[in-house]
Scaffold this motif. Structure first.
Motif, PDB file in Angstrom:
ATOM      1  N   ILE A 235      37.828  31.137  41.741  1.00  0.00           N
ATOM      2  CA  ILE A 235      38.891  31.598  40.825  1.00  0.00           C
ATOM      3  C   ILE A 235      39.678  30.373  40.373  1.00  0.00           C
ATOM      4  O   ILE A 235      40.268  29.666  41.196  1.00  0.00           O
ATOM      5  CB  ILE A 235      39.833  32.614  41.516  1.00  0.00           C
ATOM      6  N   THR A 236      39.666  30.129  39.068  1.00  0.00           N
ATOM      7  CA  THR A 236      40.384  28.970  38.521  1.00  0.00           C
ATOM      8  C   THR A 236      41.619  29.469  37.778  1.00  0.00           C
ATOM      9  O   THR A 236      41.518  30.359  36.936  1.00  0.00           O
ATOM     10  CB  THR A 236      39.464  28.196  37.547  1.00  0.00           C
ATOM     11  N   VAL A 237      42.767  28.917  38.122  1.00  0.00           N
ATOM     12  CA  VAL A 237      44.024  29.364  37.505  1.00  0.00           C
ATOM     13  C   VAL A 237      44.683  28.185  36.786  1.00  0.00           C
ATOM     14  O   VAL A 237      44.900  27.129  37.383  1.00  0.00           O
ATOM     15  CB  VAL A 237      45.005  29.933  38.567  1.00  0.00           C
ATOM     16  N   GLU A 238      44.963  28.390  35.512  1.00  0.00           N
ATOM     17  CA  GLU A 238      45.573  27.320  34.695  1.00  0.00           C
ATOM     18  C   GLU A 238      46.764  27.872  33.918  1.00  0.00           C
ATOM     19  O   GLU A 238      46.857  29.084  33.707  1.00  0.00           O
ATOM     20  CB  GLU A 238      44.547  26.791  33.686  1.00  0.00           C
ATOM     21  N   PRO A 239      47.641  26.992  33.463  1.00  0.00           N
ATOM     22  CA  PRO A 239      48.748  27.467  32.620  1.00  0.00           C
ATOM     23  C   PRO A 239      48.246  27.792  31.214  1.00  0.00           C
ATOM     24  O   PRO A 239      47.143  27.400  30.838  1.00  0.00           O
ATOM     25  CB  PRO A 239      49.696  26.265  32.580  1.00  0.00           C
ATOM     26  N   TYR A 240      49.057  28.489  30.446  1.00  0.00           N
ATOM     27  CA  TYR A 240      48.741  28.702  29.028  1.00  0.00           C
ATOM     28  C   TYR A 240      48.628  27.344  28.343  1.00  0.00           C
ATOM     29  O   TYR A 240      49.433  26.449  28.593  1.00  0.00           O
ATOM     30  CB  TYR A 240      49.868  29.483  28.342  1.00  0.00           C
ATOM     31  N   ARG A 241      47.628  27.220  27.487  1.00  0.00           N
ATOM     32  CA  ARG A 241      47.466  25.968  26.727  1.00  0.00           C
ATOM     33  C   ARG A 241      47.832  26.239  25.268  1.00  0.00           C
ATOM     34  O   ARG A 241      47.107  26.944  24.568  1.00  0.00           O
ATOM     35  CB  ARG A 241      46.008  25.501  26.765  1.00  0.00           C
ATOM     36  N   ALA A 242      48.966  25.738  24.835  1.00  0.00           N
ATOM     37  CA  ALA A 242      49.358  25.866  23.429  1.00  0.00           C
ATOM     38  C   ALA A 242      50.420  24.823  23.145  1.00  0.00           C
ATOM     39  O   ALA A 242      51.289  24.571  23.993  1.00  0.00           O
ATOM     40  CB  ALA A 242      49.910  27.265  23.153  1.00  0.00           C
TER      41      ALA A 242
ATOM     42  N   ALA B 222      48.750  39.811  34.503  1.00  0.00           N
ATOM     43  CA  ALA B 222      48.330  39.124  35.743  1.00  0.00           C
ATOM     44  C   ALA B 222      48.975  39.759  36.977  1.00  0.00           C
ATOM     45  O   ALA B 222      48.357  39.833  38.035  1.00  0.00           O
ATOM     46  CB  ALA B 222      48.686  37.643  35.656  1.00  0.00           C
ATOM     47  N   CYS B 223      50.223  40.253  36.834  1.00  0.00           N
ATOM     48  CA  CYS B 223      50.904  40.841  37.995  1.00  0.00           C
ATOM     49  C   CYS B 223      50.299  42.180  38.400  1.00  0.00           C
ATOM     50  O   CYS B 223      50.565  42.672  39.492  1.00  0.00           O
ATOM     51  CB  CYS B 223      52.394  41.008  37.711  1.00  0.00           C
ATOM     52  N   GLN B 224      49.520  42.795  37.499  1.00  0.00           N
ATOM     53  CA  GLN B 224      48.932  44.096  37.823  1.00  0.00           C
ATOM     54  C   GLN B 224      47.450  44.003  38.163  1.00  0.00           C
ATOM     55  O   GLN B 224      46.798  45.018  38.431  1.00  0.00           O
ATOM     56  CB  GLN B 224      49.152  45.048  36.654  1.00  0.00           C
ATOM     57  N   LEU B 225      46.960  42.784  38.121  1.00  0.00           N
ATOM     58  CA  LEU B 225      45.565  42.535  38.468  1.00  0.00           C
ATOM     59  C   LEU B 225      45.451  42.567  39.997  1.00  0.00           C
ATOM     60  O   LEU B 225      46.346  42.097  40.688  1.00  0.00           O
ATOM     61  CB  LEU B 225      45.220  41.145  37.948  1.00  0.00           C
ATOM     62  N   HIS B 226      44.370  43.133  40.517  1.00  0.00           N
ATOM     63  CA  HIS B 226      44.197  43.181  41.975  1.00  0.00           C
ATOM     64  C   HIS B 226      42.982  42.373  42.405  1.00  0.00           C
ATOM     65  O   HIS B 226      42.021  42.217  41.648  1.00  0.00           O
ATOM     66  CB  HIS B 226      44.103  44.629  42.458  1.00  0.00           C
ATOM     67  N   MET B 227      43.032  41.884  43.611  1.00  0.00           N
ATOM     68  CA  MET B 227      41.968  41.009  44.104  1.00  0.00           C
ATOM     69  C   MET B 227      40.644  41.753  44.273  1.00  0.00           C
ATOM     70  O   MET B 227      39.602  41.138  44.410  1.00  0.00           O
ATOM     71  CB  MET B 227      42.399  40.341  45.423  1.00  0.00           C
ATOM     72  N   ARG B 228      40.685  43.098  44.219  1.00  0.00           N
ATOM     73  CA  ARG B 228      39.426  43.847  44.345  1.00  0.00           C
ATOM     74  C   ARG B 228      38.503  43.643  43.142  1.00  0.00           C
ATOM     75  O   ARG B 228      37.336  43.952  43.212  1.00  0.00           O
ATOM     76  CB  ARG B 228      39.677  45.333  44.582  1.00  0.00           C
ATOM     77  N   VAL B 229      39.051  43.132  42.012  1.00  0.00           N
ATOM     78  CA  VAL B 229      38.171  42.890  40.850  1.00  0.00           C
ATOM     79  C   VAL B 229      37.297  41.643  41.079  1.00  0.00           C
ATOM     80  O   VAL B 229      36.328  41.439  40.362  1.00  0.00           O
ATOM     81  CB  VAL B 229      38.935  42.760  39.505  1.00  0.00           C
ATOM     82  N   PHE B 230      37.635  40.849  42.093  1.00  0.00           N
ATOM     83  CA  PHE B 230      36.827  39.654  42.398  1.00  0.00           C
ATOM     84  C   PHE B 230      35.928  39.958  43.598  1.00  0.00           C
ATOM     85  O   PHE B 230      36.254  40.799  44.438  1.00  0.00           O
ATOM     86  CB  PHE B 230      37.736  38.460  42.730  1.00  0.00           C
ATOM     87  N   ARG B 231      34.787  39.252  43.643  1.00  0.00           N
ATOM     88  CA  ARG B 231      33.880  39.447  44.787  1.00  0.00           C
ATOM     89  C   ARG B 231      34.164  38.405  45.862  1.00  0.00           C
ATOM     90  O   ARG B 231      34.687  37.328  45.567  1.00  0.00           O
ATOM     91  CB  ARG B 231      32.419  39.332  44.325  1.00  0.00           C
TER      92      ARG B 231
ATOM     93  N   CYS C 142      49.264  33.578  32.974  1.00  0.00           N
ATOM     94  CA  CYS C 142      48.531  32.347  33.272  1.00  0.00           C
ATOM     95  C   CYS C 142      47.068  32.627  32.892  1.00  0.00           C
ATOM     96  O   CYS C 142      46.718  33.757  32.575  1.00  0.00           O
ATOM     97  CB  CYS C 142      48.674  31.952  34.740  1.00  0.00           C
ATOM     98  N   VAL C 143      46.264  31.583  32.906  1.00  0.00           N
ATOM     99  CA  VAL C 143      44.863  31.747  32.499  1.00  0.00           C
ATOM    100  C   VAL C 143      43.998  31.787  33.762  1.00  0.00           C
ATOM    101  O   VAL C 143      43.988  30.843  34.545  1.00  0.00           O
ATOM    102  CB  VAL C 143      44.443  30.598  31.555  1.00  0.00           C
ATOM    103  N   ILE C 144      43.303  32.896  33.958  1.00  0.00           N
ATOM    104  CA  ILE C 144      42.509  33.105  35.174  1.00  0.00           C
ATOM    105  C   ILE C 144      41.037  33.132  34.778  1.00  0.00           C
ATOM    106  O   ILE C 144      40.625  33.975  33.966  1.00  0.00           O
ATOM    107  CB  ILE C 144      42.927  34.424  35.868  1.00  0.00           C
ATOM    108  N   ASN C 145      40.276  32.218  35.315  1.00  0.00           N
ATOM    109  CA  ASN C 145      38.860  32.080  34.936  1.00  0.00           C
ATOM    110  C   ASN C 145      38.676  32.090  33.413  1.00  0.00           C
ATOM    111  O   ASN C 145      37.811  32.792  32.865  1.00  0.00           O
ATOM    112  CB  ASN C 145      38.006  33.173  35.598  1.00  0.00           C
ATOM    113  N   GLY C 146      39.525  31.339  32.735  1.00  0.00           N
ATOM    114  CA  GLY C 146      39.396  31.151  31.289  1.00  0.00           C
ATOM    115  C   GLY C 146      39.992  32.259  30.443  1.00  0.00           C
ATOM    116  O   GLY C 146      39.963  32.186  29.208  1.00  0.00           O
TER     117      GLY C 146
END
Ligand code: SF4
Ligand code: FES
Length: 255
Positions: A104-111, A90-99, A75-79
């Motif tokens: 946080i904006t989450v959108e589907p793939y655009r294509a 995205a499944c390996q991303l952790h919330m510690r990377v955000f302050r 998915c698209v996270i903050n662009g």
């Protein structure tokens, strides 16, 4: 709030179906007090749990392995496809990377080739169709050879292995301003073009896969490089050069 928990201002794309209008909805009230050790998908699970308890419809998103292997969680996270961490699904991303307090904006793939099914879920069947056009070895390559009996240079086997690491997530398509599937297709072509098992169907494979990719509504590659930057497996643009070379060779030799 404990020390390792954070509040986020979460906005997620909501779309009831392929033909419905979509919009960003604010879920800030459900994305408070989230452990920074949670993965991004665990954060969405928590939000969904809270939505269900409040009698609201949960957010639809894709996931399966949650280990960066299956390619379903894009998915698209903050662009950015798969979010802000390079080489990370995205499944390996952790919330510690955000302050704390981050939006946080989450959108589907655009294509064009990946129509939205619901919320963050898109239809990536077009990738399967490219794969079906030749991304396999169908000829008899004989019994399993003894270890070390098939001499393949280390550099070549490393390049084939790196190409084979593509998980088919589609981030390359979503990140490309042209909506091109060149990095995905090139990875699938290159992994076989570099190895003896792929030799017999080499020309037919590349022509058929490239033609299928073009038919399915993906855009062309104009060497922008956003695909490589977004790829969670860091598949190299060199594979696109291999695919183009293979394609020209196959066309000129009459495949
Ligand atoms: S090339 Fe990278 S971004 Fe594209 S589908 Fe494969 S793993 Fe995903
Ligand atoms: S859920 Fe499988 S790669 Fe993310």
């Amino acid at each position: 709030m404990t020390m390792s928990n954070k509040n986020f201002r979460l906005k997620v794309w909501r779309q009831e179906g392929p033909d419905q209008e979509g919009r960003l909805e604010d879920f800030s009230e459900f994305s408070k007090d989230v452990s920074e050790h949670a993965s991004f998908l665990e954060m969405l699970d928590l939000v969904n749990d809270r939505l269900i308890r409040a009698g609201k419809r949960p957010i639809e998103f894709d996931s399966d392995c949650r280990e960066g292997i299956c390619g379903s969680c894009g998915c698209v996270i903050n662009g950015q496809a798969h979010g802000p961490e390079r080489g990370t699904a995205a499944c390996q991303l952790h919330m510690r990377v955000f302050r704390d307090g981050d939006e946080i904006t989450v959108e589907p793939y655009r294509a064009r080739a990946f129509p939205v099914i619901k919320d963050l879920v898109v239809d990536r069947e077009a990738f399967d169709k490219i794969q079906h056009a030749g991304g396999y070895v169908s000829v008899n390559t004989g019994p399993k050879p003894d270890a070390n009996s098939m001499k393949i240079g280390k550099e070549v086997s490393d390049r084939a292995f790196d190409a084979a690491a593509c998980i088919g997530c589609g981030a390359c398509v979503a990140a490309c301003p042209n909506g091109s599937a060149s990095l995905f297709t090139a990875a699938k072509v290159a992994q076989f073009a570099l190895l003896p098992q792929g030799e017999a169907e080499r020309g037919r494979r590349v022509v058929s896969m490239v033609e299928r990719m073009d038919e399915l509504g993906f855009g062309h590659c104009s060497n922008i490089g956003e695909c490589e930057a977004a790829c969670p497996k860091e598949i190299s643009l060199d594979n696109i050069a291999i695919m183009k070379r293979e394609y020209m060779k196959a066309v000129f030799s009459g495949h």
